[in-house]
Every structure is written in C-alpha cells, then in structure tokens.
Design a protein around this motif. Sequence first.
Motif, short mmCIF file in Angstrom:
data_model
loop_
_atom_site.label_atom_id
_atom_site.label_comp_id
_atom_site.label_asym_id
_atom_site.label_seq_id
_atom_site.Cartn_x
_atom_site.Cartn_y
_atom_site.Cartn_z
N ASP A 34 -11.82 -3.72 34.62
CA ASP A 34 -12.74 -2.75 35.19
C ASP A 34 -14.16 -3.09 34.71
O ASP A 34 -14.36 -4.04 33.96
CB ASP A 34 -12.36 -1.31 34.79
CG ASP A 34 -12.29 -1.17 33.28
OD1 ASP A 34 -13.15 -1.77 32.61
OD2 ASP A 34 -11.38 -0.49 32.78
N GLN A 35 -15.13 -2.32 35.16
CA GLN A 35 -16.51 -2.70 34.83
C GLN A 35 -17.06 -2.01 33.58
O GLN A 35 -18.24 -2.06 33.31
CB GLN A 35 -17.41 -2.45 36.03
CG GLN A 35 -17.14 -3.48 37.11
CD GLN A 35 -18.01 -3.29 38.33
OE1 GLN A 35 -19.14 -2.83 38.21
NE2 GLN A 35 -17.48 -3.63 39.48
N HIS A 36 -16.16 -1.37 32.79
CA HIS A 36 -16.66 -0.68 31.61
C HIS A 36 -16.99 -1.62 30.46
O HIS A 36 -17.76 -1.29 29.59
CB HIS A 36 -15.65 0.37 31.15
CG HIS A 36 -15.50 1.46 32.15
ND1 HIS A 36 -16.56 2.23 32.53
CD2 HIS A 36 -14.44 1.87 32.87
CE1 HIS A 36 -16.15 3.10 33.45
NE2 HIS A 36 -14.87 2.89 33.68
N GLY A 37 -16.36 -2.76 30.48
CA GLY A 37 -16.70 -3.73 29.46
C GLY A 37 -15.82 -3.65 28.23
O GLY A 37 -14.90 -2.83 28.15
N HIS B 207 -19.84 -6.76 29.91
CA HIS B 207 -19.02 -6.31 31.03
C HIS B 207 -19.20 -7.26 32.19
O HIS B 207 -20.11 -8.10 32.18
CB HIS B 207 -19.34 -4.86 31.42
CG HIS B 207 -20.65 -4.70 32.12
ND1 HIS B 207 -20.77 -4.73 33.49
CD2 HIS B 207 -21.89 -4.52 31.64
CE1 HIS B 207 -22.05 -4.57 33.81
NE2 HIS B 207 -22.75 -4.45 32.71
N ARG B 208 -18.29 -7.16 33.16
CA ARG B 208 -18.36 -8.06 34.32
C ARG B 208 -18.57 -7.21 35.56
O ARG B 208 -18.01 -6.12 35.67
CB ARG B 208 -17.06 -8.85 34.47
CG ARG B 208 -16.81 -9.78 33.33
CD ARG B 208 -15.52 -10.55 33.50
NE ARG B 208 -15.71 -11.71 34.37
CZ ARG B 208 -14.87 -12.74 34.40
NH1 ARG B 208 -13.77 -12.74 33.67
NH2 ARG B 208 -15.10 -13.77 35.18
N ASP B 209 -19.35 -7.71 36.50
CA ASP B 209 -19.56 -6.95 37.73
C ASP B 209 -18.54 -7.37 38.79
O ASP B 209 -17.64 -8.17 38.53
CB ASP B 209 -21.02 -7.07 38.19
CG ASP B 209 -21.38 -8.50 38.62
OD1 ASP B 209 -20.47 -9.32 38.86
OD2 ASP B 209 -22.60 -8.79 38.69
N ALA B 210 -18.71 -6.83 40.00
CA ALA B 210 -17.73 -7.07 41.05
C ALA B 210 -17.61 -8.56 41.40
O ALA B 210 -16.58 -9.01 41.90
CB ALA B 210 -18.09 -6.26 42.29
N ASP B 211 -18.67 -9.33 41.14
CA ASP B 211 -18.61 -10.77 41.41
C ASP B 211 -18.06 -11.55 40.23
O ASP B 211 -18.09 -12.79 40.22
CB ASP B 211 -20.01 -11.31 41.73
CG ASP B 211 -20.57 -10.70 43.00
OD1 ASP B 211 -19.79 -10.49 43.95
OD2 ASP B 211 -21.80 -10.42 43.04
N GLY B 212 -17.64 -10.83 39.18
CA GLY B 212 -17.11 -11.52 38.00
C GLY B 212 -18.20 -12.01 37.06
O GLY B 212 -17.92 -12.71 36.09
N TYR B 213 -19.45 -11.66 37.35
CA TYR B 213 -20.55 -12.10 36.50
C TYR B 213 -20.53 -11.37 35.16
O TYR B 213 -20.25 -10.17 35.10
CB TYR B 213 -21.91 -11.80 37.18
CG TYR B 213 -22.33 -12.83 38.19
CD1 TYR B 213 -21.39 -13.48 38.99
CD2 TYR B 213 -23.68 -13.15 38.37
CE1 TYR B 213 -21.79 -14.43 39.92
CE2 TYR B 213 -24.09 -14.08 39.30
CZ TYR B 213 -23.14 -14.72 40.08
OH TYR B 213 -23.54 -15.65 41.00
N PHE B 214 -20.88 -12.09 34.11
CA PHE B 214 -20.94 -11.50 32.77
C PHE B 214 -22.33 -10.94 32.50
O PHE B 214 -23.34 -11.57 32.83
CB PHE B 214 -20.62 -12.56 31.70
CG PHE B 214 -19.16 -12.91 31.61
CD1 PHE B 214 -18.35 -12.39 30.62
CD2 PHE B 214 -18.58 -13.77 32.55
CE1 PHE B 214 -17.01 -12.72 30.53
CE2 PHE B 214 -17.23 -14.10 32.47
CZ PHE B 214 -16.44 -13.58 31.46
N TRP B 215 -22.36 -9.76 31.88
CA TRP B 215 -23.60 -9.12 31.43
C TRP B 215 -23.40 -8.81 29.95
O TRP B 215 -22.52 -8.02 29.59
CB TRP B 215 -23.85 -7.82 32.21
CG TRP B 215 -24.01 -8.02 33.69
CD1 TRP B 215 -23.03 -8.23 34.60
CD2 TRP B 215 -25.25 -8.04 34.42
NE1 TRP B 215 -23.57 -8.38 35.86
CE2 TRP B 215 -24.93 -8.26 35.79
CE3 TRP B 215 -26.60 -7.87 34.06
CZ2 TRP B 215 -25.91 -8.33 36.78
CZ3 TRP B 215 -27.56 -7.94 35.07
CH2 TRP B 215 -27.22 -8.18 36.40
#
Length: 658
Positions: free
Chosen positions: A466-469, A512-520
């Motif tokens: 999920d996007q919570h990280g 966390h990762r966004d919908a495109d799988g990108y790392f933040w």
Amino acid sequence: MSESNSIESVLHETRVFPPSAEFATRANVSGMESYKAMVAASEADYSGYWADLARKNIDWKQPFTKVLDESNAPFYKWFEDGLLNVSYNCLDRHLATQSEKTAIIFEGDDGKVTRVSYRELHGRVCQFANGLKSRGIKKGDRVIIYMPMSVEAVVAMQACARIGAIHSVVFGGFSSKSLHERITDAQAVAIITADGQFRGGRAMPLKPAVDEALTMDGCESVHSVIVYRRIGASIELDDDRDIWWHDLFNSQSSVCEPEWVSAEHPLFILYTSGSTGTPKGVQHSSGGYLLGAMTSIQWVFDYKPTDVFWCTADVGWITGHSYVAYGPLALGATQVVFEGVPTYPDAGRFWKMIQDHKVTTFYTAPTAIRSLIKLGGDLPKQYDLSSLRLLGSVGEPINPEAWMWYYNVVGQGRCPIVDTWWQTETGSHMISPLPGATPIKPGSCTLPLPGIQAAIVNEAGDEVHDQHGGFLVIKKPFPSQIRTIWGDPERYKKSYFPEEMKGAYLAGDSAHRDADGYFWIMGRIDDVLNVSGHRLGTMEIESALVANPLVAEAAVVGKPHDIKGEAVVAFVVLKGARPADAAAVKKLAEELRNWVGKEIGPIAKPDEIRFGENLPKTRSGKIMRRLLRAIAKGEEITQDTSTLENPAILEQLKEVVR
Ligand code: WT7
C-alpha cells in the motif's frame, strides 16, 4: 517550510517529466523498455548478470571463477578469487588509448586552474605509491587521509589502492578528537595531510589538528605523517615522524607495479554516524565496489567519453569516493575537482565554473541548491550553461520547489535530473532514474537500478504494497555493499541485518511507493540527522555535550530547516543553576556550541540550545524524544503526556536561545 508542508507537497506531487526524444535517442539506456529488459535479465540470472558486468567493466589480473558467496551471510563475498588492482583500473588501462586526455581539471579556491592528464596522474600516483612504500607502508596497512580537495588527495587515495593499503579519508572539517577516534579505531600507521586548506578566501590550518590528535592516547601505531604544502604555513615537523610530501615524492621513481589483490581485499574504510555509539568504520571491497561505481556512472550519469563530469562532493564523504576519486577515473572521464565553496567569491561560482569548464554533468546536494536559490535565484541566467546535459542530486530528499528551480533555471528545462538515493554503506547508487529512460517526478528518486532489489517492509519484515510506506530494505546482496564494520562484525549484523528483516539489508530510511512503484524517501528511522547532507548521530552530539564539565545531561533532536534540511536542537541540563539573565544564557549557549565544534567538528554545532532543569522522561527514566521534537518544531503538544514523570518541564524547554 515546515516538515508537514514539505511532506504534503511531496505527497501531492503529480508532475511527470519524461526524457526528451533527443536525450533518450542518444542515451546509454534508452526508453523504459530497455530498463525493464535489464531488470528482467538481472532477475532471471542474478549472479550471472553481475558477473557479466564485472567481466566487461573491470580489467582482471586473474579472472574470478566464483561470483557470489553467501555461505557466511550476511558477510557476502563477490568475485573473491579474482585478482585486480583498483588504481590499475583507474589509470594504467587508459594509457594506451588516451594518455593525454585530461583526467582532472582542478580549480583552486582562488580560481587558479590546473589540468592533469591521465599520463601525469598515473606518474604521480606511482611516484607517491613508491614514497609510501619507502616509509614501510604495505598491503593491508591503514592510512588516514586528512586533506583538502586537491589533486593530491586523489593521488593519495589512488596510491594507497595501488599498494593495497586501506585508506580512511577523514573530512577536513572534523576536529582533532574525531580524527583521533578514527586513527585509533583503524590503528592507522600513517597520516597523509596538508599544512592547511583554502576555503572562501581564507587559509585554514589542518596540520595542528593532526598534531593534537597524535598527543592523545592510543596513536602509537602511527609512524609517519606526510604533509602536503598547500597554504605555506609555518608548521612544526617532528623529524622522526613527519615528512613533507614533496621531499618524499621527488626522489621516487614513477614506475610502480600495482599490488594485485583479491576482489574482496578492503579498498577503504569510511566512518559514518549510526544511531548509537561512536562512528562506524564502513569497510568496502575492491572489486564489487569498483563495479558499482562504474555501472552507476554509465547508467545514471549516462556517461559519454566527451563528458566533463563534476561532482561537488568532498573526498571526505562516500560521494567523493565513488564519484570523484574512483568512478570517473575508472571510466577514463574528464572531471572537475574544486577546492573552494559555492559562495566565494560570490554565489555565481558554480555557474561560472560550469561555463568555464563546459561541464556536461553536474552533481550536487539539495542543501547547496537551496542556499544558492536564496543567495541569487537569477544568477545562473548570467552564465552560459548550454554545455549542461544532465543534473544530479544526492544526500537528502530534494523538495519539489528546489527541484523545479534546478530543472528550469540551471537545466533550462533541457536536462533530466537524477535524484540518486544511496548511502555510505551501499557504495554506489541504488535507486535513481536512468535519465534516457525513466520519466522523472520532482522529489522522487524513482526506481531501483537494474540488479538492485529494493522494497518497503513493515516491522515484521513483510513487504507492504500500500502507499503508507515503511522501512526501506534491499532484499539481495549486491556487489558494492558494505562488507563489515571495521573491527565490529557484531555491530554490522545488528545494524543492517536485524533478524526481523529476514536477511534483507535494512537501510535505516523510511519510504513509500506511489501507484507507479516510484520510491519517495521520507527520512531516517533512527536517531541519525541529515544536516546539510551530512550525516550526524544525535548520540554523538549528546556525548560531546555531556563531556563538558558544566553539563549534566543532554538530548539532541532534529528540526526542519529551509536550507540545511535539518537543524540540530540540543536540550541541556546543567550541573549548576541555569544562568539568571538572557545575556548569560546566550553566552553559555555559544560556549557549548563551540565546544561541540571542537569535539566533533563545526558541522555538528547545535543551531539551538535550550536549557531546562530536567528533560521530559517517562517514569522508567526514558527521555521522550518525540516530545522534544515537537517542542523543537514549536508545535503544540497534542501527544499523550500521561506517562511523563515531570510535565512542568515542557514549558521551560520551549524557551529558545539562538
Ligand atoms: C542517507 C545516507 C549517498 C551519499 C551521501 C549521503 C539520505 C541520500 C538521498 C536521496 C533522499 C537521501 C538517506 C540515506 N539520502 N541520498 N537522493 N533522497 N535521501 O550518504 O552520509 O551515508 O547518508 O542520506 O537518509 O540513508 P550518507
């Protein structure tokens, strides 16, 4: 900008910048399909993928037959029976084809420029390596390098590599005490230093810090101090121990057969801060390390032989190892090495240097970008920056506002930005765009490099989608990773491979990762601060403070800072009474700041010190750091304080003294 604002702006970031057709067509990795194919190839045959790259990129004296040895995990070995020499790979192998190519364009603080060709650099490294040998320094010995940014610093590192000595570079901004700590931990036999360094038009001594460190206990192992003359200061030389660089150097031959070492032979130790205790000596290998530096420069910096590469990092940090002292040379690149600071003689210095040296690839830290925006957001427009084709960022998350300025004003909307996530421990880039392939988003380091299996996991070590990280980990061993902590294998296991992580490398960051799988990347999960891209342990600063006779107790936390990323806030309990008036408090705070500067180095000086009669503690005596963080940020305390032993203390600690 407060932390919550910056996280908000990152979470709502929707801008995407795909590579231009022009950039993509010429790129080493062109288009996402190529990137995906590389990732697929690395997953299909993981060790085979790295083995192919190691054969292609490195000149081996004796080829390896073993690739990855996991038998004593997490003490991994790569290419172990292969023999190589890193300095041979950085210098000798270029001589037949490009001996006259400029290896280093050195620009001094005063603006004076010197160019050194591969032929000259090779000669100097051999000569200095012979000098080291003449002092009895040999394979496996540890050598401390405490030098300003200079051609000589690179020569010193390469010369150690040439004879198989293990260097440990200590950033010139560290104090004699920090230097001492590293000398004794590494049990170094020699120190290579300079009389001083120029920074921002001022000459600053270095050698006295070495002398001071060597008067402290535990330095008996040091038999030689080699001093490069840079500022012309009159310094004292101990006849038995000290020798001028030029006296050692001039009498030596410029022929020096490299020492062939196993790929696993330690190339260097580099100290970095952890959450507890003294700095950790991160030990790197020769073969795997070199491979990581080389592949990342080709992929991430899209390296072309015609490039003029400039990484602004000091060789005292890992960035200056991989992307100044080793990587660019291994590829035969021309690079800029800069002694000075970005603001001298004015805030246009970087832009002028890019113009003068026709820099194509520029790699710097967000903190530098933010300070240059503040000092002259329009200054880049006064220079011809048309040589630039690629920009890089490293060291901390880059906020979208700074990213957009870098992109539009410096890169003129033409240059992709590679936001490279990695660490001292990883040796080379781990998560970063490949500029001819990856569509970039301001503030995201995007996707892992081929052969790097990054993931986000929860406290139990299970991957979260999920996007919570959660915690950032790297699931498989990779060639350029840390091999151990010098002299402390247990700490290595505990810090990076705690049991819950099920064998994955725990980076110490949350992401966390966004919908495109990108790392933040969101920040550290431990008590490590990132101040102007420098990594500092809160514990180290606390220990420095309590070493002062006036201080009973101290707690250090970080708080968001516009330019530095994070600022250091110290809460201090004095042994005696708190000074009565504001002027006395201010004076004492200044005294303690300078004390920390002397104990660790100016980069660790607290930005703020607050005095209290006590620290907020639980009934079991644990300091409640989350409360201190809230106080430091000036937030209302909304957290649960019911477990707090002494609630009244909170009011007192809200007082600020700068
Ligand atoms: C820590 C490592 C990598 C060389 C310089 C610092 C932070 C590093 C990024 C980035 C967000 C970053 C992390 C990491 N960090 N690069 N591109 N985006 N955060 O090396 O001193 O070992 O520090 O720096 O928190 O863990 P280091």
